[in-house]
Design a protein around this motif. Structure first.
Motif, PDB file in Angstrom:
ATOM      1  N   ALA A  42       0.820  -1.211   0.000  1.00  0.00           N
ATOM      2  CA  ALA A  42       0.000   0.000   0.000  1.00  0.00           C
ATOM      3  C   ALA A  42       0.859   1.269   0.000  1.00  0.00           C
ATOM      4  N   GLY A  43       2.179   1.110   0.063  1.00  0.00           N
ATOM      5  CA  GLY A  43       3.080   2.255  -0.012  1.00  0.00           C
ATOM      6  C   GLY A  43       3.468   2.867   1.315  1.00  0.00           C
ATOM      7  N   HIS A  44       3.231   2.147   2.405  1.00  0.00           N
ATOM      8  CA  HIS A  44       3.574   2.676   3.719  1.00  0.00           C
ATOM      9  C   HIS A  44       5.038   2.405   4.072  1.00  0.00           C
ATOM     10  N   ASN A  45       5.554   3.195   4.996  1.00  0.00           N
ATOM     11  CA  ASN A  45       6.890   3.021   5.551  1.00  0.00           C
ATOM     12  C   ASN A  45       6.731   2.107   6.760  1.00  0.00           C
ATOM     13  N   VAL A  46       7.306   0.900   6.706  1.00  0.00           N
ATOM     14  CA  VAL A  46       7.044  -0.114   7.718  1.00  0.00           C
ATOM     15  C   VAL A  46       8.342  -0.604   8.343  1.00  0.00           C
ATOM     16  N   GLU A  47       8.306  -0.759   9.665  1.00  0.00           N
ATOM     17  CA  GLU A  47       9.430  -1.337  10.394  1.00  0.00           C
ATOM     18  C   GLU A  47       8.883  -2.365  11.372  1.00  0.00           C
ATOM     19  N   LYS A  48       9.516  -3.527  11.385  1.00  0.00           N
ATOM     20  CA  LYS A  48       9.151  -4.564  12.356  1.00  0.00           C
ATOM     21  C   LYS A  48      10.289  -4.717  13.346  1.00  0.00           C
ATOM     22  N   ILE A  49       9.936  -4.711  14.617  1.00  0.00           N
ATOM     23  CA  ILE A  49      10.913  -4.920  15.681  1.00  0.00           C
ATOM     24  C   ILE A  49      10.550  -6.209  16.408  1.00  0.00           C
ATOM     25  N   ARG A  50      11.470  -7.143  16.404  1.00  0.00           N
ATOM     26  CA  ARG A  50      11.294  -8.383  17.173  1.00  0.00           C
ATOM     27  C   ARG A  50      11.940  -8.156  18.535  1.00  0.00           C
ATOM     28  N   VAL A  51      11.122  -7.984  19.551  1.00  0.00           N
ATOM     29  CA  VAL A  51      11.655  -7.611  20.861  1.00  0.00           C
ATOM     30  C   VAL A  51      12.586  -8.676  21.435  1.00  0.00           C
ATOM     31  N   SER A  52      12.393  -9.937  21.056  1.00  0.00           N
ATOM     32  CA  SER A  52      13.279 -10.987  21.564  1.00  0.00           C
ATOM     33  C   SER A  52      14.698 -10.862  21.008  1.00  0.00           C
ATOM     34  N   GLU A  53      14.876 -10.100  19.949  1.00  0.00           N
ATOM     35  CA  GLU A  53      16.197  -9.897  19.363  1.00  0.00           C
ATOM     36  C   GLU A  53      16.839  -8.591  19.807  1.00  0.00           C
ATOM     37  N   LYS A  54      16.170  -7.880  20.695  1.00  0.00           N
ATOM     38  CA  LYS A  54      16.674  -6.601  21.192  1.00  0.00           C
ATOM     39  C   LYS A  54      17.095  -6.735  22.652  1.00  0.00           C
ATOM     40  N   ASP A  55      17.929  -5.815  23.078  1.00  0.00           N
ATOM     41  CA  ASP A  55      18.336  -5.758  24.478  1.00  0.00           C
ATOM     42  C   ASP A  55      17.297  -4.903  25.212  1.00  0.00           C
ATOM     43  N   ILE A  56      16.322  -5.564  25.798  1.00  0.00           N
ATOM     44  CA  ILE A  56      15.267  -4.886  26.546  1.00  0.00           C
ATOM     45  C   ILE A  56      15.232  -5.523  27.931  1.00  0.00           C
ATOM     46  N   ARG A  57      15.735  -4.794  28.887  1.00  0.00           N
ATOM     47  CA  ARG A  57      15.786  -5.297  30.254  1.00  0.00           C
ATOM     48  C   ARG A  57      14.467  -5.040  30.976  1.00  0.00           C
ATOM     49  N   TYR A  58      14.285  -5.732  32.059  1.00  0.00           N
ATOM     50  CA  TYR A  58      13.083  -5.549  32.867  1.00  0.00           C
ATOM     51  C   TYR A  58      13.085  -4.188  33.549  1.00  0.00           C
ATOM     52  N   CYS A  59      11.911  -3.624  33.758  1.00  0.00           N
ATOM     53  CA  CYS A  59      11.792  -2.421  34.572  1.00  0.00           C
ATOM     54  C   CYS A  59      12.215  -2.774  35.989  1.00  0.00           C
ATOM     55  N   THR A  60      13.037  -1.933  36.568  1.00  0.00           N
ATOM     56  CA  THR A  60      13.523  -2.199  37.924  1.00  0.00           C
ATOM     57  C   THR A  60      12.718  -1.469  38.992  1.00  0.00           C
ATOM     58  N   GLY A  61      11.774  -0.652  38.566  1.00  0.00           N
ATOM     59  CA  GLY A  61      10.976   0.095  39.537  1.00  0.00           C
ATOM     60  C   GLY A  61      11.785   1.164  40.249  1.00  0.00           C
ATOM     61  N   CYS A  62      12.838   1.654  39.626  1.00  0.00           N
ATOM     62  CA  CYS A  62      13.708   2.649  40.268  1.00  0.00           C
ATOM     63  C   CYS A  62      13.053   4.022  40.346  1.00  0.00           C
ATOM     64  N   CYS A  63      12.049   4.252  39.534  1.00  0.00           N
ATOM     65  CA  CYS A  63      11.285   5.508  39.477  1.00  0.00           C
ATOM     66  C   CYS A  63      12.106   6.714  39.029  1.00  0.00           C
ATOM     67  N   ALA A  64      13.278   6.472  38.440  1.00  0.00           N
ATOM     68  CA  ALA A  64      14.079   7.583  37.925  1.00  0.00           C
ATOM     69  C   ALA A  64      13.351   8.304  36.799  1.00  0.00           C
ATOM     70  N   CYS A  65      12.432   7.609  36.132  1.00  0.00           N
ATOM     71  CA  CYS A  65      11.711   8.214  35.015  1.00  0.00           C
ATOM     72  C   CYS A  65      10.561   9.112  35.475  1.00  0.00           C
ATOM     73  N   VAL A  66      10.169   8.998  36.734  1.00  0.00           N
ATOM     74  CA  VAL A  66       9.065   9.822  37.233  1.00  0.00           C
ATOM     75  C   VAL A  66       9.495  11.286  37.165  1.00  0.00           C
ATOM     76  N   GLY A  67       8.744  12.059  36.434  1.00  0.00           N
ATOM     77  CA  GLY A  67       9.092  13.468  36.254  1.00  0.00           C
ATOM     78  C   GLY A  67      10.116  13.714  35.164  1.00  0.00           C
ATOM     79  N   LYS A  68      10.615  12.654  34.548  1.00  0.00           N
ATOM     80  CA  LYS A  68      11.589  12.790  33.459  1.00  0.00           C
ATOM     81  C   LYS A  68      11.032  12.093  32.231  1.00  0.00           C
ATOM     82  N   GLN A  69      10.014  12.669  31.666  1.00  0.00           N
ATOM     83  CA  GLN A  69       9.345  12.101  30.504  1.00  0.00           C
ATOM     84  C   GLN A  69      10.326  11.862  29.368  1.00  0.00           C
TER      85      GLN A  69
END
Length: 178
Positions: A32-59
């Motif tokens: 259809a002419g769209h720009n498409v990207e597929k990300i396989r999360v199992s092939e990426k370095d994605i660690r678990y959230c640690t609940g550190c809350c450093a992101c709170v207030g740091k969008q």
């Protein structure tokens, strides 16, 4: 009008049933002419959230140094998000859950998107409903999200079990219409 489409495939099996449906969605979207990207999360370095809350207030930033910041930047920049997961114990699998949990610093920036869900399961229709509910729990936290379709298949276990089913055509057609 060409759209930016990002597919998040949580299948740990390359070519697994939900991953194959992603490929069919992508095939339709590319035609259809769209720009498409597929990300396989199992092939990426994605660690678990640690609940550190450093992101709170740091969008928009996570202190962990992995692939999440760059992936989320692409999600934020997309017009369409496809979330694809196999069903594990009546819900999304661990790879999808980890991806969603790590969206915490970014979720307020993910807005004005069309969303598609792709789900494959060995069990019956009840597991699809509970998995959709889990995915909706995430997308309901986002702003101005339009759920466009749920593409699902049950009764498939082995890699390739989805081939030749109506779900393949549904995924392809959804990609063309995205």
């Amino acid at each position: 009008m060409s759209k930016k489409i990002i597919l998040i495939s949580a299948s740990p099996r390359k070519g697994g049933n939900s991953d194959f449906l992603c490929d069919e969605f992508m095939r339709g979207a590319l035609e259809a002419g769209h720009n498409v990207e597929k990300i396989r999360v199992s092939e990426k370095d994605i660690r678990y959230c640690t609940g550190c809350c450093a992101c709170v207030g740091k969008q928009g930033a996570c202190v962990q140094k992995d692939d999440v910041n760059s992936i989320m930047a692409r999600v934020i920049g997309a017009d369409v998000i496809v979330l694809a997961t196999p069903v594990y114990f009546h819900s999304i699998n661990a790879q999808m859950k980890t991806f969603i949990d790590r969206a915490c610093p970014f979720y307020s920036m993910i807005s004005n998107k069309d969303v598609y869900f792709i789900i494959s399961a060995a069990g019956g229709s009840g597991v699809i409903e509970s998995t959709v509910k889990s995915l909706r729990q995430f997308t309901e936290c986002l702003s101005h999200i339009t759920e466009k379709a749920v593409i699902s298949i049950t009764g498939v276990w082995d890699v390739g079990g989805v081939k030749g089913t109506k779900a393949v055509k549904e995924a392809y057609e959804a990609g063309k219409k995205a």
